[in-house]
Design a protein around this motif. Structure first.
Motif, mmCIF file in Angstrom:
data_model
loop_
_atom_site.group_PDB
_atom_site.id
_atom_site.type_symbol
_atom_site.label_atom_id
_atom_site.label_comp_id
_atom_site.label_asym_id
_atom_site.label_seq_id
_atom_site.Cartn_x
_atom_site.Cartn_y
_atom_site.Cartn_z
ATOM 1 N N SER A 75 1.669 5.371 -0.728
ATOM 2 C CA SER A 75 3.091 4.473 -0.016
ATOM 3 C C SER A 75 2.215 3.855 0.827
ATOM 4 C CB SER A 75 3.741 5.411 1.231
ATOM 5 O OG SER A 75 4.875 5.784 0.388
ATOM 6 N N SER A 90 0.322 1.370 -1.694
ATOM 7 C CA SER A 90 0.912 0.467 -1.961
ATOM 8 C C SER A 90 1.989 -0.805 -1.603
ATOM 9 C CB SER A 90 2.804 0.901 -2.822
ATOM 10 O OG SER A 90 3.443 1.644 -1.519
ATOM 11 N N ALA A 91 1.334 -0.677 -0.472
ATOM 12 C CA ALA A 91 2.224 -1.729 0.585
ATOM 13 C C ALA A 91 1.103 -2.658 1.121
ATOM 14 C CB ALA A 91 2.577 -1.199 2.081
ATOM 15 N N GLN A 131 -1.027 -6.281 1.678
ATOM 16 C CA GLN A 131 -0.754 -7.255 0.531
ATOM 17 C C GLN A 131 -2.486 -7.994 0.802
ATOM 18 O OE1 GLN A 131 1.991 -8.713 -0.680
ATOM 19 N NE2 GLN A 131 2.398 -7.188 -1.251
#
Length: 136
Positions: free
Chosen positions: A9, A12-13, A15
């Motif tokens: 998680s 995947s976050a 940026q």
């Protein structure tokens, strides 16, 4: 300290997308090189393996053996425990900056991943000469 938060998680976050893709590559490289499953340490460090330390002063604790954090400016890669000189490997790595125990890489395209894997392994071997490294 290690947390029970999901590494998948967290990754995947990340940026921007290019940094997230690099973080996925780093995760696969660390898993393959160390044989350890990742654990999230604090809010943003992905760690592989751990060791318990106890200094002569009596201070003690547990710390990740190796890992990385996909920071905004650059990936912080925690692979050099600070006990040995790895300049012979770093000279072949590619574009990077480093401190005593941390490597900074803006993007993975700037470095040779085989050399990075060699450096991860060398760092773990160096650490294991001082402290007992355990899987996470």
């Amino acid at each position: 300290m290690p947390t029970d938060q999901s590494v998948d998680s967290f990754l995947s976050a990340v940026q921007p997308q290019a940094k997230a893709e690099d973080a996925q590559v780093l995760d696969a490289l660390f898993r393959k090189t160390t044989g350890f499953e990742p654990v999230l340490w604090g809010p943003s460090i992905v760690g592989y393996g751990r060791y318990h330390y106890r200094y002569k002063s009596g201070r003690e604790g547990v710390h990740l053996a190796t890992g990385f954090s996909p920071r905004k400016a650059a990936h912080s890669i925690y692979i050099m425990p600070g006990y040995a000189d790895f300049s012979h490997i770093l000279s072949r790595l590619g574009k990077h900056k480093h401190g005593k125990s941390c490597l900074y890489v803006k993007k993975l395209a700037d470095v040779d991943l085989d050399v990075l894997s060699e450096l991860i392994q060398a760092g773990l071997e160096d650490l294991a000469q001082k402290w007992s490294v355990e899987p996470t």
